[in-house]
Enzyme design. Sequence first.
Site, PDB file in Angstrom:
ATOM      1  N   LYS A 165      94.601  57.649  80.209  1.00  0.00           N
ATOM      2  CA  LYS A 165      95.320  57.001  81.307  1.00  0.00           C
ATOM      3  C   LYS A 165      95.559  58.013  82.418  1.00  0.00           C
ATOM      4  CE  LYS A 165      99.611  56.383  82.555  1.00  0.00           C
ATOM      5  NZ  LYS A 165      99.486  56.239  84.031  1.00  0.00           N
ATOM      6  N   GLU A 215     112.458  72.768  89.073  1.00  0.00           N
ATOM      7  CA  GLU A 215     111.114  72.700  89.636  1.00  0.00           C
ATOM      8  C   GLU A 215     111.126  71.841  90.904  1.00  0.00           C
ATOM      9  OE1 GLU A 215     106.687  72.279  87.774  1.00  0.00           O
ATOM     10  OE2 GLU A 215     108.104  70.703  87.252  1.00  0.00           O
ATOM     11  N   GLU A 250     101.920  69.749  78.233  1.00  0.00           N
ATOM     12  CA  GLU A 250     101.880  70.774  79.278  1.00  0.00           C
ATOM     13  C   GLU A 250     102.769  70.259  80.388  1.00  0.00           C
ATOM     14  OE1 GLU A 250     101.809  72.817  82.196  1.00  0.00           O
ATOM     15  OE2 GLU A 250     100.033  71.667  82.734  1.00  0.00           O
TER      16      GLU A 250
END
Length: 507
Positions: free
Chosen positions: A191, A400, A266
């Site tokens: 996906k 982040e 990840e």
Amino acid sequence: MTEMTVIGASGATLPEAFDGRHLINGEWKDSEGGATFERLSPAHGVVVSRSAKGGEVEVLASIAAARKTFDEGAWRMSSGKDRAAILNRVADLIDRDRERIALIEVLESGKPIAQARGEIEGAADLWRYAAALARTVHGDSHNSLGPDMLGVVLKEPIGVASIITPWNFPFLIVSQKLPFALAAGCTAVVKPSEMTPSTTVILGELLMEAGLPAGVANIVLGYGDPVGAIMSSDPRVDMVSFTGSTGVGKRIVEAAAGTLKKVSLELGGKNPQVIFPDADLDAAADAIAFGVYFNAGECCNSGSRIIVHKDVADELLAKVTALSAKVPFGDPLDERTQVGAIISDAHRQKIDGYVREAEKAGAKVLIGGSDLAVPGMGGQFYGPTVIAGVTPDMAIAREEVFGPVLSVLTFTDADEAIGLANNAAYGLSAGVWSRDIHTCLNFARKVQAGTVWTNTWMDGFAEMPFGGVKESGQGRELGRYGLEEYLEVKTIQLRVAPGRANWVGDS
């Protein structure tokens, strides 16, 4: 205000919108009821792709196809030589179609065309490297268990892998996962992000042209709910490999827990570069500019946090600020552009929110810190931004941002630098700049990160494993470790001589 380097609209003619469909058991499929979704170019503000919008029907059919194909055994029992031949053909086809793939990647993601070409070239290299690994899969034997026993350890494909990829490097990251899964003998359901689905569809076309058997690799387009959720929880799936945000990664772990399937993640990063006073400041400044502005900072490896010794902080910041003004931002279809558009308006607002919050907390914006007007363009751009006076407690120092924003902290000794580097929930990458190899090695051993660069930033090789610690993820991609993620170990213990002693004695 410092004048930026801005590349206006190139006037390039845009192609017609790309039409994408699901690839299920070797056939291209529309969604049940004909549901679709559109993607607007973040740089040009026009529709560049229309894709079938997958739901429960499509994802369940894809999982069923992958499961049946794996269980029937033709692919998982095929030789490494045969699998390698197909993967090498895919690499050749990627090279052939590099310009076509790069163009749609630019239109959907907003990244510069020169960068996109480089990523497609790198992806082809990953397919060739995985092809080489396909011929090296092997187990072990143990002939030291005594005269009557022989031990064999097999390495077998884990089964059906759900592969969920992000929007920032759509073709490159699927190429960090899928060829390794196929090399191991797995089947897969893929996906792509709903914001950048089309290059994965093109990859599906190339897989079919290369001769990959039907059902081995299936592609479902759509949103995380329901497509990604089902891919993470269905008991017929043996493994989930996901690249994306830490928040979504945690939800995938929760969804996969019900069946205890393997999960490889990840995730995010808040990657520090530590600059010691003896560093080559010119080289460091250029690497810092590259690290924070590459892909508009929308990169898990972004060098978004520098920690510089107080003795050289002013000199380094002057160099970084000057270079920031020279980096060409603008139309991603112009060959000169090095930084393109932000992926969405919502994300641009999130980036700006971090900057405004840092200013309120006392940090100083040395350059940028606002939207960037690009003549003739209808998309969203954010200027190169350097923020000094950042303290460890600020959100911009720990979270982040995922944009072209550099946070600057200072230190006085090595222990303080390492403490600041480790002062984040993430542990993906880190860098150190010093002419003293002992300083570099000491930092590399003590910093909490999956990758450490010394006197460079973001070099990468197919042979070298990639992944993070802490909330940056689990598992590894690339290198031999990337193949091992898709393998299970099976122990076989063989009695090779008669005369096993009875456990139940004679009556």
